[in-house]
Design a protein around this motif. Sequence first.
Motif, PDB file in Angstrom:
ATOM      1  N   LEU A 107       0.902  -1.500  -0.136  1.00 48.83           N
ATOM      2  CA  LEU A 107       0.284  -0.243   0.312  1.00 48.83           C
ATOM      3  C   LEU A 107       0.584   1.010  -0.103  1.00 48.83           C
ATOM      4  O   LEU A 107       0.163   2.430  -0.522  1.00 48.83           O
ATOM      5  N   VAL A 114      -0.662   6.803   0.666  1.00 50.69           N
ATOM      6  CA  VAL A 114      -0.944   5.591  -0.265  1.00 50.69           C
ATOM      7  C   VAL A 114      -1.350   6.472  -1.626  1.00 50.69           C
ATOM      8  O   VAL A 114      -1.514   7.484  -1.708  1.00 50.69           O
ATOM      9  N   GLU A 116      -3.228   6.177  -4.775  1.00 56.00           N
ATOM     10  CA  GLU A 116      -5.004   6.311  -5.136  1.00 56.00           C
ATOM     11  C   GLU A 116      -4.580   5.383  -7.154  1.00 56.00           C
ATOM     12  O   GLU A 116      -5.921   5.744  -7.047  1.00 56.00           O
ATOM     13  N   ASN A 119      -3.048  -0.277  -8.935  1.00 53.79           N
ATOM     14  CA  ASN A 119      -2.544  -1.145  -8.066  1.00 53.79           C
ATOM     15  C   ASN A 119      -1.154  -1.710  -7.463  1.00 53.79           C
ATOM     16  O   ASN A 119      -0.272  -0.729  -8.135  1.00 53.79           O
ATOM     17  N   CYS A 120      -1.927  -2.026  -6.455  1.00 51.09           N
ATOM     18  CA  CYS A 120      -0.393  -2.771  -6.140  1.00 51.09           C
ATOM     19  C   CYS A 120      -0.306  -3.606  -5.888  1.00 51.09           C
ATOM     20  O   CYS A 120      -1.422  -4.875  -6.235  1.00 51.09           O
ATOM     21  N   LYS A 192      -6.386  -0.248  -6.596  1.00 57.28           N
ATOM     22  CA  LYS A 192      -6.275   1.447  -5.932  1.00 57.28           C
ATOM     23  C   LYS A 192      -7.856   1.549  -5.647  1.00 57.28           C
ATOM     24  O   LYS A 192      -7.691   2.811  -4.891  1.00 57.28           O
ATOM     25  N   LYS A 195      -7.155   1.548  -1.562  1.00 59.99           N
ATOM     26  CA  LYS A 195      -6.176   1.000  -1.101  1.00 59.99           C
ATOM     27  C   LYS A 195      -6.646   2.016   0.508  1.00 59.99           C
ATOM     28  O   LYS A 195      -5.781   1.769   1.099  1.00 59.99           O
TER      29      LYS A 195
END
Length: 233
Positions: A107, A114, A116, A119-120, A192, A195
């Motif tokens: 994250l 974070v 935003e 995607n992670c 995302k 998150k």
Amino acid sequence: MESTQVKSLNEFHDVINQNKNQWHCWFYRGQSKENYKLTPKAGREPFLSKAKNDQALFEAWYRHAVGLQDINHLTDWEALAVAQHHGLATRLLDWSFNPLNALYFALYGGSLEVNEKDNCVVFAHYSTEEFVDTENHQSPFDISGICRFRPNTVSPRIAQQGGIFTVHSAPHLCLEENLHKDERLLKIIIDKSVKKELSQELSHYGVNSLGLFPDLDGLSKHINWAFVNLDYS
């Protein structure tokens, strides 16, 4: 490599829980971008194209570190783990026994906030390979291929993060292209859109900068984050 996407902490738990009978064989790593490869920092640019190798980098670090911290009693393996945890580019790649710790690093990456926009990902690596025998391999620079290293608890950060490592004999070797027989790799993509919510849920369960970095740096980072992101009024 298998892949799945989750949009809540419950969904993340469900994915992890599918392998609850083999938890001792699973290891987790969080990365802030889903397209990043599983390659140590010393195997990425700008370090990869430099003429000096990662052993020379470590030796330079060690010469200076002995004047800043008592590390003379550490083995090269232990000293390299400490260097890794303090940001040196090494042939080590961080993993954890704890999937929630990995989710935290996915994250945040190395940031306070974070991101935003992207995607992670949390990688889950299944392996029954033995950890490297550091008695027979006295130096982390005399191994071949990719192996796993479980360090002694030589720093509070390693203890709190459930830290273990893969050791890449050529730092540019990426794990996903060099899996051993019977190993598995699962890519858990964190959407995302959730998150920020996940970061607050993790903190509620104690998975935050204060918990993972038990020092004044971690405390300061957590207080800053809580002031901006949490409403206690």
